[in-house]
Design a protein around this motif. Sequence first.
Motif, short mmCIF file in Angstrom:
data_model
loop_
_atom_site.label_atom_id
_atom_site.label_comp_id
_atom_site.label_asym_id
_atom_site.label_seq_id
_atom_site.Cartn_x
_atom_site.Cartn_y
_atom_site.Cartn_z
N ASP A 74 0.81 -1.22 0.00
CA ASP A 74 0.00 0.00 0.00
C ASP A 74 0.83 1.27 0.00
N LYS A 102 2.55 6.31 4.60
CA LYS A 102 1.11 6.48 4.49
C LYS A 102 0.39 5.71 5.58
N GLY A 104 -2.43 4.25 5.36
CA GLY A 104 -2.95 3.00 4.83
C GLY A 104 -1.94 1.89 4.83
N ALA A 105 -0.65 2.23 4.75
CA ALA A 105 0.40 1.22 4.79
C ALA A 105 0.72 0.80 6.21
#
Length: 289
Positions: A74, A102, A104-105
């Motif tokens: 991600d 990020k 999301g990662a």
Amino acid sequence: MADYRLDVDLDFSYTDESGSVTRGSARSSGTDVTVSMDSLAPLGGGGIPSLDEIRPLAEMLAGKGLSVTLSGPDGSIVSLGAVNSPASQRLVTRSPHIKLGKLGALVPIVRQGRRKSAAVPLLPPSTPLPLLPTVRRKISRRITTTHYTRGSGRPRLIFVQDAATWTGQIPREVTLAGEKTTIGSDPGCDIILEGLEGVHAEIRHDELDEYVLVPHGTVSGSVAQAGPSVLRTGARIQMGQWCLAFFREEFADHGRPYGGRSGGELAYERPQFDPRTGTMERDSSRGVT
């Protein structure tokens, strides 16, 4: 200009105990190294070290003008070294050389870490609620003191030396092992010191597990010059040319400040009950009551 240059073209794979394979690569053609992985499974069980362990590495990389970025499926997870870390992230990482990737990662790592480990990598502990401190003034707490096995804490006398007489050697110590320790010039004394009276003083271990100095000759220092004195850690006993200090480990010292304070702060110290002897310990380091 950077002092180092890295040329890296590496592919690798990792197989865990269940047989699952994670593949990755490391690429660099200058000062920036990018490590990519197609799965974050190896990281969720504590594979990423804590921020305290990462900071020295990040600082070392920054000093050499290098950076290392770890990426997952991600996107970027974290970058270390010569990076441009936002001020908001520095409040979390406490380092200008760590840049978080990020959100999301990071979330998959946090979720896996919660399932496999109590520690969450890269993230600080959550803020306990409520955010503002709760003040409860009407709380009744039991007054405590320090009680331990009788005679414990290695009670001892240490010969005090000043800068003029110190030879660089460890000062002499005498452990107070018996129920009574005599000090004087008489050959039969437990501690024989020249220039003192035959039995100049004695230290008694009483029924309250206290060590009490009973002078027979002239004494001074931080103890009473006449009459017995309960010895506390740091008490100095001056007898003629000899100066001795009493020490006992604080976990076994029944006096204060270990179980409270010894005077000061304009506060009245309430007596404290000793459950072993059924007596009350009072705020006094001098005299025997």
